[in-house]
Design an enzyme around this catalytic site. Structure first.
Site, PDB file in Angstrom:
ATOM      1  N   GLY A 111       0.884  -1.214   0.096  1.00  0.00           N
ATOM      2  CA  GLY A 111      -0.155  -0.172   0.058  1.00  0.00           C
ATOM      3  C   GLY A 111       0.831   1.364   0.068  1.00  0.00           C
ATOM      4  O   GLY A 111       2.057   1.059   0.110  1.00  0.00           O
TER       5      GLY A 111
ATOM      6  N   SER B 190       6.237  -1.748  -2.050  1.00  0.00           N
ATOM      7  CA  SER B 190       6.308  -2.480  -3.089  1.00  0.00           C
ATOM      8  C   SER B 190       5.091  -2.048  -4.167  1.00  0.00           C
ATOM      9  O   SER B 190       4.248  -2.722  -4.507  1.00  0.00           O
ATOM     10  CB  SER B 190       5.872  -3.953  -2.723  1.00  0.00           C
ATOM     11  OG  SER B 190       4.868  -4.266  -1.922  1.00  0.00           O
TER      12      SER B 190
END
Length: 198
Positions: A32, A106
């Site tokens: 997120g 990520s």
């Protein structure tokens, strides 16, 4: 170089290591935006799992960059290498029979899919911490969004660098509807229902 290497097989395998811990190893991969709540939820989850006797290890984005990945910046290539290294470490923990809690922005789908590919089916659980950009900017505990808006940080995810939301995460949490403790409890229930916990 690889031709000079040989894989050393251990007489103790993942199934045995997990069996002594009475759990099914996996990677719980939180993704997120910055300030979405990943680390807060991951900490609450690890605490909840620990209270249930689970063997866990928490890999956090900032913590890893203090050591293993301190030589990396925030270009797309460095972000990719950051996740590659973390995914390999997480794979080793899974082989050790551990439940890995990994909290990383990520931003790129291909990197998360690479991490998934390193472990067996069912051992990678993607958790999308879905928080609106406006809310992340409002929280901004490290002041990073403010710095990025002033041009002091380049390639900031969600602003001038893209975030690719998961298409089909195993778990999708909306932080405007539940607090960290409730979300962590929901993830524990998910794991219990699928026999990850003894």
């Amino acid at each position: 170089m690889m031709e000079n290497l040989a894989w050393q097989t251990s007489r103790v395998d993942k199934r045995q290591r997990a069996g002594i811990k009475r759990q099914k190893p996996c990677i719980l991969w939180f993704t997120g935006l910055s300030a979405a709540g990943k680390s807060t939820i991951a900490n609450a989850l690890e605490e909840a799992l620990f209270r249930r006797g689970a063997h866990t290890y928490l890999l956090d984005g900032d913590n890893v960059r203090h050591g293993l990945n301190q030589d990396l910046g925030f270009s797309d290539l460095d972000r990719e290498e950051n996740i590659r290294r973390v995914a390999e470490v997480a794979r080793l923990f899974v082989d050790a029979g551990t439940i890995v809690v990994a909290a990383f922005i990520s931003p790129f789908r291909r990197d998360r899919e690479m991490a998934r590919s390193l472990v067996a089916a069912g051992e990678f659980i993607e958790i999308f911490v879905d928080t609106a950009l406006e809310e992340c900017e409002r929280r901004d505990p490290k002041g990073l969004y403010a710095k990025a808006r002033r041009g002091l940080i380049d390639n900031f995810t969600g602003l001038d660098s893209p975030y690719e939301a998961p298409a089909r995460p195993e778990i999708h949490v909306l932080t405007d509807r539940q607090g960290p403790a409730q979300i962590a409890l929901g993830i524990v229930e998910y794991l219990q229902a699928r026999d990850y916990l003894g």
